[in-house]
Write a protein that holds these residues in place. Sequence first.
Motif, PDB file in Angstrom:
ATOM      1  N   GLU A 141       0.711  -1.127  -0.223  1.00 14.81           N
ATOM      2  CA  GLU A 141       0.053   0.058  -0.079  1.00 14.81           C
ATOM      3  C   GLU A 141       0.867   1.260   0.070  1.00 14.81           C
ATOM      4  N   ARG A 177       2.335   1.899  -3.451  1.00 16.11           N
ATOM      5  CA  ARG A 177       1.660   2.171  -4.446  1.00 16.11           C
ATOM      6  C   ARG A 177       1.292   3.689  -4.633  1.00 16.11           C
ATOM      7  N   HIS A 178       1.874   4.616  -3.510  1.00 15.71           N
ATOM      8  CA  HIS A 178       1.693   5.850  -3.719  1.00 15.71           C
ATOM      9  C   HIS A 178       3.238   6.459  -4.184  1.00 15.71           C
ATOM     10  N   ASP A 179       3.046   7.634  -5.079  1.00 15.98           N
ATOM     11  CA  ASP A 179       4.223   8.219  -5.204  1.00 15.98           C
ATOM     12  C   ASP A 179       4.291   9.584  -4.277  1.00 15.98           C
ATOM     13  N   ARG A 180       3.638   9.556  -3.566  1.00 14.02           N
ATOM     14  CA  ARG A 180       3.510  10.859  -2.589  1.00 14.02           C
ATOM     15  C   ARG A 180       3.729  10.642  -1.309  1.00 14.02           C
ATOM     16  N   VAL A 182       2.539   9.262   2.123  1.00 12.24           N
ATOM     17  CA  VAL A 182       1.108   8.939   2.608  1.00 12.24           C
ATOM     18  C   VAL A 182       1.172   8.688   4.279  1.00 12.24           C
ATOM     19  N   ASP A 211      -4.042   7.044   6.453  1.00  9.08           N
ATOM     20  CA  ASP A 211      -4.428   7.045   5.067  1.00  9.08           C
ATOM     21  C   ASP A 211      -4.296   5.520   4.773  1.00  9.08           C
ATOM     22  N   ILE A 212      -2.914   4.887   4.839  1.00 13.13           N
ATOM     23  CA  ILE A 212      -2.761   3.456   4.858  1.00 13.13           C
ATOM     24  C   ILE A 212      -3.593   2.738   5.456  1.00 13.13           C
ATOM     25  N   ASN A 259      -7.082   2.881   3.662  1.00 15.43           N
ATOM     26  CA  ASN A 259      -7.225   2.264   2.207  1.00 15.43           C
ATOM     27  C   ASN A 259      -7.287   0.539   2.763  1.00 15.43           C
ATOM     28  N   LEU A 262       7.252   7.590   2.697  1.00 13.76           N
ATOM     29  CA  LEU A 262       7.497   7.200   1.269  1.00 13.76           C
ATOM     30  C   LEU A 262       8.271   5.857   1.389  1.00 13.76           C
ATOM     31  N   GLU A 308       3.898  17.008  -3.190  1.00 19.35           N
ATOM     32  CA  GLU A 308       4.931  16.018  -3.704  1.00 19.35           C
ATOM     33  C   GLU A 308       6.130  16.160  -2.691  1.00 19.35           C
TER      34      GLU A 308
END
Length: 156
Positions: free
Chosen positions: A43, A46-49, A51, A55-56, A59, A96, A117
């Motif tokens: 999880e 999966r994010h490029d910003r 998190v 949020d994890i 989700n 990240l 970002e």
Amino acid sequence: MGKHAHGHAHHELDGRNLIEAAAHALIAAGEQWTTMRETVFAELARHDRPVSAYDIADNLSAARGKRVAPNSVYRILDVFVANNLAMRVESANAYLANTHPGCAHDCIFLVCDECGEAAHIDDEDVSRSVRAIAAARQFKAERPVLEIRGLCKSCT
């Protein structure tokens, strides 16, 4: 200057290759690679910003149909940070995935105040300078993190 300004080469991993590299690095460090740790890492990756743990947890709760506690996610993320599988963006209290797990280096982030970002930069000269400044004051730097706040190219 490119994304990585340093004296050694990395190749960025993603998807299944990144998860397998993370598992290998964590096991090599003497830790267990559990199903939950793999789920949290997947999880995160999966994010490029950056998190947050919340949020994890949200989700994963939605995906699994049962609640995942943020405290459990925080504990796993702490293990990931301690073993260089993830990096913590301190000012955002967010994380990240390290796209080259097992390679130790200091964290230098360029954090956009507009879009959120966080670009991770490797710069051995800066890292050496920061560690030298600490050492000159009889301070042993364990995990330097530099964050430079501003606006990214897309937001300026």
